[in-house]
Each structure stands twice: as C-alpha cells, then as structure tokens.
Design an enzyme around this catalytic site. Structure first.
Site, PDB file in Angstrom:
ATOM      1  N   ARG A  65      -0.055  -1.134 -10.542  1.00  0.00           N
ATOM      2  CA  ARG A  65       1.232  -1.649 -11.035  1.00  0.00           C
ATOM      3  C   ARG A  65       1.893  -0.644 -11.984  1.00  0.00           C
ATOM      4  NH1 ARG A  65       1.676  -4.883 -15.145  1.00  0.00           N
ATOM      5  NH2 ARG A  65      -0.320  -5.896 -14.825  1.00  0.00           N
ATOM      6  N   TYR A 125      27.011  -7.447  -2.158  1.00  0.00           N
ATOM      7  CA  TYR A 125      26.014  -8.182  -1.380  1.00  0.00           C
ATOM      8  C   TYR A 125      25.812  -9.602  -1.960  1.00  0.00           C
ATOM      9  CZ  TYR A 125      21.479  -9.612   0.359  1.00  0.00           C
ATOM     10  OH  TYR A 125      20.456 -10.342   0.904  1.00  0.00           O
ATOM     11  N   ASP A 190      26.102   0.384  -5.833  1.00  0.00           N
ATOM     12  CA  ASP A 190      25.194   0.090  -4.733  1.00  0.00           C
ATOM     13  C   ASP A 190      25.583   1.042  -3.599  1.00  0.00           C
ATOM     14  OD1 ASP A 190      23.863  -0.937  -2.476  1.00  0.00           O
ATOM     15  OD2 ASP A 190      23.686  -2.899  -3.434  1.00  0.00           O
ATOM     16  N   LYS A 215      17.207  -0.783   4.406  1.00  0.00           N
ATOM     17  CA  LYS A 215      18.257  -0.485   5.386  1.00  0.00           C
ATOM     18  C   LYS A 215      18.064   0.930   5.951  1.00  0.00           C
ATOM     19  CE  LYS A 215      19.633  -4.603   4.418  1.00  0.00           C
ATOM     20  NZ  LYS A 215      19.371  -4.913   3.074  1.00  0.00           N
TER      21      LYS A 215
END
Ligand SMILES: Cc1ncc(COP(=O)(O)O)c(C=O)c1O
Length: 397
Positions: A65, A125, A190, A215
């Site tokens: 992590r 979005y 973005d 994407k």
C-alpha cells in the site's frame, strides 16, 4: 541537426524499460508482494518515514500500500508522457480524482488556510459531477461557465476543475485561459479523452492532469486504473492520501498499462482517423440532427483543437432526429459498436449518456450542459473505417 529530444511515440515505446538491460529482461517485472523483508530496523524505519512523508521511493518498499515497484515503473513512464515531475497511480480514475480532492485538505492543513471552495465547469464525467455535488468530501462547489471563472474564484478556493474535451458533449475549454483566470488557484484538467498524446495540460499551466487510465491508456477494455500527473510538491500530498485511503493501483493493472504503452500512439491515431471519417458521414446523415466532434469546424469555432491539441480525438456524440426512441433503438442495432459504457478501447462502443454515464447527474444540470435525451456517445475504435460506417449506417433510424 538531429534533435536529441525524443518524440512522444518513441518515448511511449521505451519509457519504463530504462533498466531492462541491467535486469536482463525484455518485459516488465511483475511484483505481487504485499509485504517486503526488512533489511534492518533502522533502515526500515527510515523507509517507512520517507514513504509516509510522500517520497516516491525508499530503500525498502515495506508494504504494497506504500509502494510497489511495478506500479512505480508505470508511474515514471506515464510522467514522461505527461512531461510531469511525477505520476501517481490509482485503482481507478475516480480514486485518482478523489485523491486530488483530498490532497487539497492536506495542503490546507499544512499552511493553516482552510480552503473548501471549488469552481467547476460542466459538463464533466457523471461520477465526478456527482462526487462534487454530493457534498461527501465537504467541498462547496460553484458550477460556472468558462468565462465566469475569474469572478467565481474566492480567497478560499482550493481548485478549478475542467474536462476538455468534455464527457459526453465533446465541448472544449481553453486551458490556458482558465489557468489565467484561476490566478494562484490550481487547475485540474481531466485529460482522459485527449490522452497525453493529443494534449498536455501541465504545459499550459494546469497543476493536475488526471486520467481514467481505464480508457485509452489501458486501451483494451481489460484494466481499471487512474493516473494523476503533477509537480513533486503536490505529488507528495497525493501519495500521502493514497497511503491513508488505500486506493493504489494493482500491480497487474500497472503491468497491463506498461504493456499497452508502446501502442498508445498508434491506437490513438488510428481511432482518431476513423472518428474524423465517421463524423463527416454522420453529419450528412438525415437520421442525425447534430454531431458533436471537435474535428468539425462548427464544433470548434474558437480553433481550440489547433491551439491546444494535436487532434480531435476519437469520441463523437450525435443527436438523433428521431429523439429518445431512435437513440435507444440505434444503440441496440449496431453489431460492431458494442452497447457499453467506457471508451478508448480497441473496439468501438456506443452508449446513451443521459441514461447511463450521466444518469447520476441532476436533470437540470444535464439539460443546461447539453446532455440531451436523444444523444448517443460513440467511442470509436481501431476497426476498419468502412466497416464501422456500414455498421452505423445500417443501425441509424
Ligand atoms: C472523463 C472521465 N474521467 C474519469 C472517469 C472515471 O474513471 P474510472 O471509471 O476509471 O474510475 C471516467 C470514466 O468513464 C471518464 O470518462
């Protein structure tokens, strides 16, 4: 004279492979360790302190992590593409956006100035819109038009948020102008639709470029991932948030992203060529009342593609003359265009933003930002352009 600066398509092929000769490998090492043996307590202690303070690396990764070498390899490669000090990797695009928002709180704690105000331009979005509107993270958000940013910015404004080209209407925002209006306030762009190949927000003055790496960066519809590109000082805050909230990218996702990187320029270019071809055909089709595509002059009256992009990308939105029913039916009649949300994959996808990706956005916000009931979003892939047109032509009603 031959330039020593490599072109971005060469960088995409070679980034992340710098130590392959030394390691004696030809493909990125994939490290699945969740924990790591500690050399001795003193150095372990120093490593954990450094990572917790937001350093990118330490002598020992300590715990997955905190740091993973495969993920870090992709972060460095991605940073080269965005021309950023640092890339920070997350489990999804939303986790990346969440971390940027939370890093604003660390910055406020650091300098003792409470800043809980965000200025944002629609459309963006659907989930980002909803996250901001939900009040979940304690920000007070003002949604304004592009030319109203300067007036909307206050002493307690933490961030300006834009998306360009915007999901799903493909509207464009002038990044340099927004940065100028924002003054000292950081701007987050973005950059998912453009990819680092077609647009470089940091070079235009933005502080953060975020991506749904699910994407184009992933590119094959088989990985969930998110990326942030920023300067080293913000990167340290964002890494701290990632350690505390655990939104890391999985090493397998990083491996897949490294695997996809060399073909990113070719995929982006080919899909874009297809989209340019299809947008013109769609524009002339009687079943389509409007085409939204930055490559059409009518959609880019300010010449923003030429000003800040290397091309219009490969997402198209169309409005159906036959309204909602025609949109719903067309979406289910294509054979090559898969009826599915997401974009940036090798195959073409078709979806209904008002009913799916932007369903979560308040109805009045959808309407005011042009997300209509008769709109379909086409994420154009890399198939043959004539086959794609034949597929659409047969489906359009
Ligand atoms: C422009 C944009 N930003 C962010 C996201 C969120 O990314 P993810 O689905 O990887 O969390 C998406 C997802 O569709 C998107 O299209």
């Amino acid at each position: 004279m031959v330039s020593m600066t490599k072109h971005i398509d060469t960088i995409a092929v070679h980034a992340g492979r710098e130590d392959f000769q030394e390691l004696g490998v030809h493909s990125a090492p994939l490290d699945f360790s969740s924990t790591y043996p500690i050399k001795d307590l003193q150095s372990g202690n120093e490593s954990i302190g450094g990572l917790a303070a937001g350093n990118a690396t330490a002598d020992s990764p300590i715990y997955a992590r905190l740091h993973n070498p495969t993920v870090y390899r992709y972060e460095c490669a991605f940073a080269k593409l965005e021309n950023a000090d640092a890339g920070i990797a997350f489990a999804s695009g939303m986790a990346a956006i969440h971390a940027v928002l939370m890093s604003l709180k660390i910055r406020a704690m650091d300098d003792g100035i409470e800043r809980n105000h965000i200025v944002a331009v629609r459309p963006i979005y659907g989930c980002t819109d909803h996250l901001l509107c939900s009040g979940l993270l304690g920000f007070d958000v003002d949604w304004v038009k592009e030319n109203e940013i300067k007036d909307a910015v206050r002493a307690d404004t933490a961030l300006v948020i834009i998306e360009t080209p915007a999901n799903p209407t493909l509207s464009l925002v002038d990044i340099a102008d927004i940065v100028a209006q924002a003054g000292k306030v950081p701007v987050m762009v973005d950059n998912t639709f453009a990819t680092p190949l077609l647009q470089s927000p940091l070079a235009l003055g933005a502080t953060f470029a975020v991506h749904s790496a699910t994407k184009y960066l992933g590119g094959h519809g088989d990985v969930m991932a998110g990326m942030v590109a920023t300067n080293e000082s913000w990167a340290a805050h964002i890494r701290q948030i990632r350690i505390l909230t655990g939104g890391n990218m999985h090493p397998m996702a990083a491996f897949l992203l490294l695997r996809s990187l060399p073909t990113l320029p070719m995929r982006v270019e080919r899909a874009q060529q297809n989209a340019i071809y299809l947008a013109e055909k769609l524009d002339a089709h009687p079943a389509v009342s409007k085409v939204h595509f930055p490559g059409l002059t009518a959609c880019d009256p300010r010449g923003l593609v030429a000003k800040q992009m290397k091309g219009p990308g490969s997402v198209i939105a169309i409005e159906m003359a036959g309204g909602y029913d025609a949109a719903a039916s067309t979406m289910m009649r294509t054979k090559l265009f898969v009826p599915a949300v997401s974009l940036g994959s090798t195959d073409s996808l078709i979806e209904h933003p008002a009913g799916l990706t932007h369903n979560i956005v308040a109805e009045d916000a959808r309407e005011s930002s042009g997300i209509t009931e008769n709109m379909l979003r086409l994420a154009v892939g890399i198939e043959n352009q004539d086959d794609l047109w034949a597929d659409l032509e047969a489906a359009l009603i």
